[in-house]
Design a protein around this motif. Structure first.
Motif, PDB file in Angstrom:
ATOM      1  N   GLN A  17      -6.739 -18.724 -16.329  1.00 34.61           N
ATOM      2  CA  GLN A  17      -5.197 -18.525 -16.561  1.00 34.61           C
ATOM      3  C   GLN A  17      -4.534 -17.454 -15.665  1.00 34.61           C
ATOM      4  OE1 GLN A  17      -3.237 -20.824 -18.498  1.00 34.61           O
ATOM      5  NE2 GLN A  17      -1.441 -19.497 -17.379  1.00 34.61           N
ATOM      6  N   SER A  18      -4.996 -16.189 -15.870  1.00 33.26           N
ATOM      7  CA  SER A  18      -4.436 -15.090 -15.135  1.00 33.26           C
ATOM      8  C   SER A  18      -5.603 -14.149 -14.797  1.00 33.26           C
ATOM      9  CB  SER A  18      -3.080 -14.479 -15.622  1.00 33.26           C
ATOM     10  OG  SER A  18      -2.910 -13.257 -15.211  1.00 33.26           O
ATOM     11  N   GLN A  19      -6.017 -14.034 -13.647  1.00 35.36           N
ATOM     12  CA  GLN A  19      -7.266 -12.911 -13.606  1.00 35.36           C
ATOM     13  C   GLN A  19      -6.639 -11.472 -13.686  1.00 35.36           C
ATOM     14  OE1 GLN A  19      -9.443 -13.504 -10.223  1.00 35.36           O
ATOM     15  NE2 GLN A  19     -10.823 -11.704 -10.493  1.00 35.36           N
ATOM     16  N   THR A  20      -5.550 -11.109 -13.661  1.00 34.32           N
ATOM     17  CA  THR A  20      -4.968  -9.874 -13.924  1.00 34.32           C
ATOM     18  C   THR A  20      -4.884  -9.557 -15.153  1.00 34.32           C
ATOM     19  OG1 THR A  20      -3.471 -10.086 -11.872  1.00 34.32           O
ATOM     20  CG2 THR A  20      -2.966  -8.593 -13.540  1.00 34.32           C
ATOM     21  N   ILE A  21      -4.279 -10.524 -16.093  1.00 36.27           N
ATOM     22  CA  ILE A  21      -4.265 -10.502 -17.520  1.00 36.27           C
ATOM     23  C   ILE A  21      -5.390 -10.165 -18.184  1.00 36.27           C
ATOM     24  CG2 ILE A  21      -3.017 -11.303 -19.519  1.00 36.27           C
ATOM     25  CD1 ILE A  21      -1.072 -10.180 -17.566  1.00 36.27           C
ATOM     26  N   ALA A  22      -6.233 -11.254 -17.612  1.00 39.14           N
ATOM     27  CA  ALA A  22      -7.749 -10.933 -18.456  1.00 39.14           C
ATOM     28  C   ALA A  22      -8.487 -10.026 -18.084  1.00 39.14           C
ATOM     29  CB  ALA A  22      -8.476 -12.358 -17.814  1.00 39.14           C
ATOM     30  N   LEU A  23      -8.335  -9.437 -17.025  1.00 38.33           N
ATOM     31  CA  LEU A  23      -8.878  -7.886 -16.639  1.00 38.33           C
ATOM     32  C   LEU A  23      -8.166  -6.896 -17.467  1.00 38.33           C
ATOM     33  CD1 LEU A  23     -10.885  -6.711 -15.015  1.00 38.33           C
ATOM     34  CD2 LEU A  23      -9.613  -6.237 -13.165  1.00 38.33           C
ATOM     35  N   SER A  24      -6.836  -7.124 -17.532  1.00 36.72           N
ATOM     36  CA  SER A  24      -6.137  -6.247 -18.078  1.00 36.72           C
ATOM     37  C   SER A  24      -6.701  -5.912 -19.576  1.00 36.72           C
ATOM     38  CB  SER A  24      -4.769  -6.327 -18.267  1.00 36.72           C
ATOM     39  OG  SER A  24      -4.148  -6.197 -16.866  1.00 36.72           O
ATOM     40  N   TYR A  25      -6.663  -7.104 -20.212  1.00 38.14           N
ATOM     41  CA  TYR A  25      -7.340  -7.120 -21.796  1.00 38.14           C
ATOM     42  C   TYR A  25      -8.745  -6.630 -21.665  1.00 38.14           C
ATOM     43  CZ  TYR A  25      -8.762  -8.770 -26.158  1.00 38.14           C
ATOM     44  OH  TYR A  25      -9.178  -8.948 -27.483  1.00 38.14           O
ATOM     45  N   VAL A  26      -9.478  -6.829 -21.003  1.00 39.58           N
ATOM     46  CA  VAL A  26     -10.914  -6.257 -20.781  1.00 39.58           C
ATOM     47  C   VAL A  26     -10.814  -4.659 -20.961  1.00 39.58           C
ATOM     48  CG1 VAL A  26     -13.099  -5.824 -19.652  1.00 39.58           C
ATOM     49  CG2 VAL A  26     -12.230  -8.168 -19.945  1.00 39.58           C
ATOM     50  N   THR A  27      -9.894  -4.126 -19.868  1.00 38.01           N
ATOM     51  CA  THR A  27      -9.357  -2.717 -20.097  1.00 38.01           C
ATOM     52  C   THR A  27      -8.834  -2.080 -21.125  1.00 38.01           C
ATOM     53  OG1 THR A  27      -9.090  -2.967 -17.566  1.00 38.01           O
ATOM     54  CG2 THR A  27      -8.516  -1.032 -18.537  1.00 38.01           C
ATOM     55  N   ALA A  28      -7.915  -3.042 -21.642  1.00 37.39           N
ATOM     56  CA  ALA A  28      -7.453  -2.558 -23.061  1.00 37.39           C
ATOM     57  C   ALA A  28      -8.664  -2.236 -24.063  1.00 37.39           C
ATOM     58  CB  ALA A  28      -6.353  -3.596 -23.365  1.00 37.39           C
ATOM     59  N   ARG A  29      -9.550  -3.397 -24.255  1.00 37.83           N
ATOM     60  CA  ARG A  29     -10.333  -3.218 -25.039  1.00 37.83           C
ATOM     61  C   ARG A  29     -11.422  -2.013 -24.945  1.00 37.83           C
ATOM     62  NH1 ARG A  29      -9.838  -5.080 -30.078  1.00 37.83           N
ATOM     63  NH2 ARG A  29     -10.640  -7.109 -30.503  1.00 37.83           N
ATOM     64  N   THR A  30     -11.610  -1.856 -23.680  1.00 38.24           N
ATOM     65  CA  THR A  30     -12.390  -0.806 -23.328  1.00 38.24           C
ATOM     66  C   THR A  30     -12.026   0.629 -23.687  1.00 38.24           C
ATOM     67  OG1 THR A  30     -13.347  -2.045 -21.376  1.00 38.24           O
ATOM     68  CG2 THR A  30     -13.743   0.527 -21.395  1.00 38.24           C
ATOM     69  N   ILE A  31     -10.553   0.831 -23.423  1.00 37.65           N
ATOM     70  CA  ILE A  31      -9.864   2.092 -23.801  1.00 37.65           C
ATOM     71  C   ILE A  31      -9.730   2.207 -25.335  1.00 37.65           C
ATOM     72  CG2 ILE A  31      -7.676   3.062 -23.758  1.00 37.65           C
ATOM     73  CD1 ILE A  31      -7.114   1.996 -20.914  1.00 37.65           C
ATOM     74  N   GLU A  32      -9.611   1.161 -26.090  1.00 41.46           N
ATOM     75  CA  GLU A  32      -9.507   1.153 -27.536  1.00 41.46           C
ATOM     76  C   GLU A  32     -11.073   1.388 -28.109  1.00 41.46           C
ATOM     77  OE1 GLU A  32      -8.491  -1.741 -31.241  1.00 41.46           O
ATOM     78  OE2 GLU A  32      -8.491  -2.546 -29.127  1.00 41.46           O
ATOM     79  N   SER A  33     -12.019   1.086 -27.306  1.00 41.48           N
ATOM     80  CA  SER A  33     -13.386   1.447 -27.892  1.00 41.48           C
ATOM     81  C   SER A  33     -13.806   2.832 -27.482  1.00 41.48           C
ATOM     82  CB  SER A  33     -14.439   0.696 -27.067  1.00 41.48           C
ATOM     83  OG  SER A  33     -14.294  -0.773 -27.264  1.00 41.48           O
ATOM     84  N   VAL A  34     -12.998   3.513 -26.296  1.00 40.38           N
ATOM     85  CA  VAL A  34     -13.551   4.805 -26.063  1.00 40.38           C
ATOM     86  C   VAL A  34     -12.640   5.639 -27.308  1.00 40.38           C
ATOM     87  CG1 VAL A  34     -12.589   6.685 -24.445  1.00 40.38           C
ATOM     88  CG2 VAL A  34     -13.503   4.741 -23.579  1.00 40.38           C
ATOM     89  N   PHE A  35     -11.449   5.256 -27.546  1.00 39.39           N
ATOM     90  CA  PHE A  35     -11.087   5.993 -28.838  1.00 39.39           C
ATOM     91  C   PHE A  35     -11.671   5.943 -30.126  1.00 39.39           C
ATOM     92  CE2 PHE A  35      -6.752   5.817 -26.394  1.00 39.39           C
ATOM     93  CZ  PHE A  35      -6.499   7.143 -26.295  1.00 39.39           C
ATOM     94  N   ALA A  36     -12.483   4.702 -30.147  1.00 36.85           N
ATOM     95  CA  ALA A  36     -13.259   4.826 -31.416  1.00 36.85           C
ATOM     96  C   ALA A  36     -14.450   5.536 -31.327  1.00 36.85           C
ATOM     97  CB  ALA A  36     -13.603   3.247 -31.519  1.00 36.85           C
ATOM     98  N   ILE A  37     -14.861   5.903 -30.011  1.00 37.18           N
ATOM     99  CA  ILE A  37     -16.333   6.755 -29.839  1.00 37.18           C
ATOM    100  C   ILE A  37     -15.891   7.971 -30.089  1.00 37.18           C
ATOM    101  CG2 ILE A  37     -17.745   7.481 -28.233  1.00 37.18           C
ATOM    102  CD1 ILE A  37     -18.575   4.989 -29.210  1.00 37.18           C
ATOM    103  N   ILE A  38     -14.425   8.277 -29.501  1.00 40.07           N
ATOM    104  CA  ILE A  38     -14.172   9.852 -29.913  1.00 40.07           C
ATOM    105  C   ILE A  38     -14.169  10.079 -31.257  1.00 40.07           C
ATOM    106  CG2 ILE A  38     -11.890  11.323 -29.426  1.00 40.07           C
ATOM    107  CD1 ILE A  38     -11.708   9.993 -26.893  1.00 40.07           C
ATOM    108  N   GLY A  39     -13.337   9.113 -32.082  1.00 39.58           N
ATOM    109  CA  GLY A  39     -13.219   9.435 -33.451  1.00 39.58           C
ATOM    110  C   GLY A  39     -14.377   9.510 -34.247  1.00 39.58           C
ATOM    111  N   LEU A  40     -15.478   8.502 -33.634  1.00 39.52           N
ATOM    112  CA  LEU A  40     -16.986   8.461 -34.285  1.00 39.52           C
ATOM    113  C   LEU A  40     -17.721   9.673 -34.120  1.00 39.52           C
ATOM    114  CD1 LEU A  40     -19.445   5.662 -33.516  1.00 39.52           C
ATOM    115  CD2 LEU A  40     -20.131   7.943 -33.294  1.00 39.52           C
ATOM    116  N   VAL A  41     -17.900  10.312 -32.822  1.00 39.66           N
ATOM    117  CA  VAL A  41     -18.303  11.525 -32.461  1.00 39.66           C
ATOM    118  C   VAL A  41     -17.602  12.766 -33.338  1.00 39.66           C
ATOM    119  CG1 VAL A  41     -18.786  13.317 -30.872  1.00 39.66           C
ATOM    120  CG2 VAL A  41     -19.180  11.048 -30.335  1.00 39.66           C
TER     121      VAL A  41
END
Length: 243
Positions: A79-103
Motif C-alpha cells: 500500500q505504502s512502503q513509507t508508511i509501512a516502514l514508519s509503522y515499524v519504526t514507531a513500534r520500535t521506538i515504543e518498545s525502546v520506551f518500554a525497555i527503559i521503563g522495564l530496566v
C-alpha cells in the motif's frame, strides 16, 4: 501469502499487547508501592516479586509490539512502503520506551534489598534513588503508550488499514480519530493540565484503546479481508501504488 492467516496472527499479537501491558502496569505500580495517578517509590509497600513479574510481562509486550509490525510490513508495504516502514519504526521506538521503563523498575529491586537495615542518610539517599527510578518509568510510560502509540497505532496504522481496506474502513476511522485524541491527552499531561490516570486522561485514551482492542479482536477472528485490493496484489506479488 495466506492473507487471512496472516491477519489472524496479527490480531492475536495485538491482543497479546493488551494481555501483557495492562497487568505489567498494575504490577509495576504495586511493586513500587504507588498508585496509578501518583507513581513514586514507597519502600514500606514495595514488592520485589511484583516488579519481577511486571518486567517479564513488559518484555512480552515488547515482543508482541514488534511482532505486529513485522507481520504486517510485507503486506502493508504494497500500500505504502513509507508508511509501512514508519509503522515499524514507531513500534520500535515504543518498545525502546518500554525497555527503559522495564530496566528502571527492575532496578528498584536492588534498591528494595539495599534498604533493608538502612537508616539515616543512607535510607534518605535510597528513597531518592527509588523515586527517581519510579519517575523514569512513568516518563517512559507517558512517552511510549501516551505519545508514540497515538502516532503509530492511531495515525499510521489507522491510515494503512483505511486505505488498504484490510479491515472495514469504518473500524479504521476509529484509529484515525483515537490517535490524535491520545496525542492531545499527552500534550495536556506534559503541560500539567492533569496527571496521567486522572479522569480526563482515561476518557481521552478510550477511543485509541477501543480501536486497538477492536482491531485485535476483529483480525484474530476473521483475519484480513480478502476483498482488500492488497489481497490480489499479495497473490500476484505486485505492489499497489500509493494514493
Amino acid at each position: 501469502m495466506d492473507l487471512r492467516r496472516t491477519g489472524r496472527i496479527f490480531g492475536w499479537l495485538f491482543i497479546g499487547t493488551f494481555v501483557t501491558s495492562i497487568p505489567a502496569r498494575l504490577l509495576f505500580i504495586d511493586g513500587a508501592g504507588a498508585s496509578w495517578t501518583n507513581m513514586r517509590f514507597v519502600a514500606a509497600d514495595a514488592s520485589s516479586a511484583s516488579l519481577k513479574w511486571g518486567a517479564l510481562l513488559e518484555f512480552g509486550l515488547v515482543v508482541t509490539q514488534l511482532g505486529t509490525a513485522l507481520v504486517l510490513y510485507p503486506i502493508a508495504r504494497r500500500q505504502s512502503q513509507t508508511i509501512a516502514l514508519s509503522y515499524v519504526t514507531a513500534r520500535t521506538i515504543e518498545s525502546v520506551f518500554a525497555i527503559i521503563g522495564l530496566v528502571s523498575m527492575l532496578s528498584l529491586v536492588s534498591v528494595i534489598s539495599t534498604m533493608n537495615g538502612a537508616s539515616g542518610s543512607e535510607a534518605v539517599a535510597l528513597q531518592a534513588q527509588g523515586d527517581t527510578l519510579a519517575h523514569a518509568y512513568e516518563w517512559a510510560f507517558e512517552w511510549g503508550p501516551g505519545l508514540v502509540a497515538g502516532i503509530g497505532n492511531g495515525l499510521l496504522l489507522g491510515y494503512l488499514m483505511y486505505k488498504s481496506a484490510l479491515v472495514p474502513p469504518r473500524l479504521a476511522l476509529l484509529g484515525l480519530i483515537g490517535g490524535p485524541i491520545l496525542i492531545l491527552s499527552f500534550l495536556l499531561i506534559l503541560a500539567g493540565a492533569y496527571k496521567n490516570g486522572e479522569g480526563p486522561s482515561g476518557l481521552l485514551t478510550l477511543p485509541e484503546a477501543a480501536w486497538e482492542l477492536s482491531l485485535g479482536v476483529y483480525c484474530a477472528w476473521k483475519g484480513f479481508r480478502s476483498s482488500s485490493p492488497l489481497a490480489e496484489a499479495a497473490r500476484n506479488s505486485e505492489p499497489v501504488p500509493s494514493s
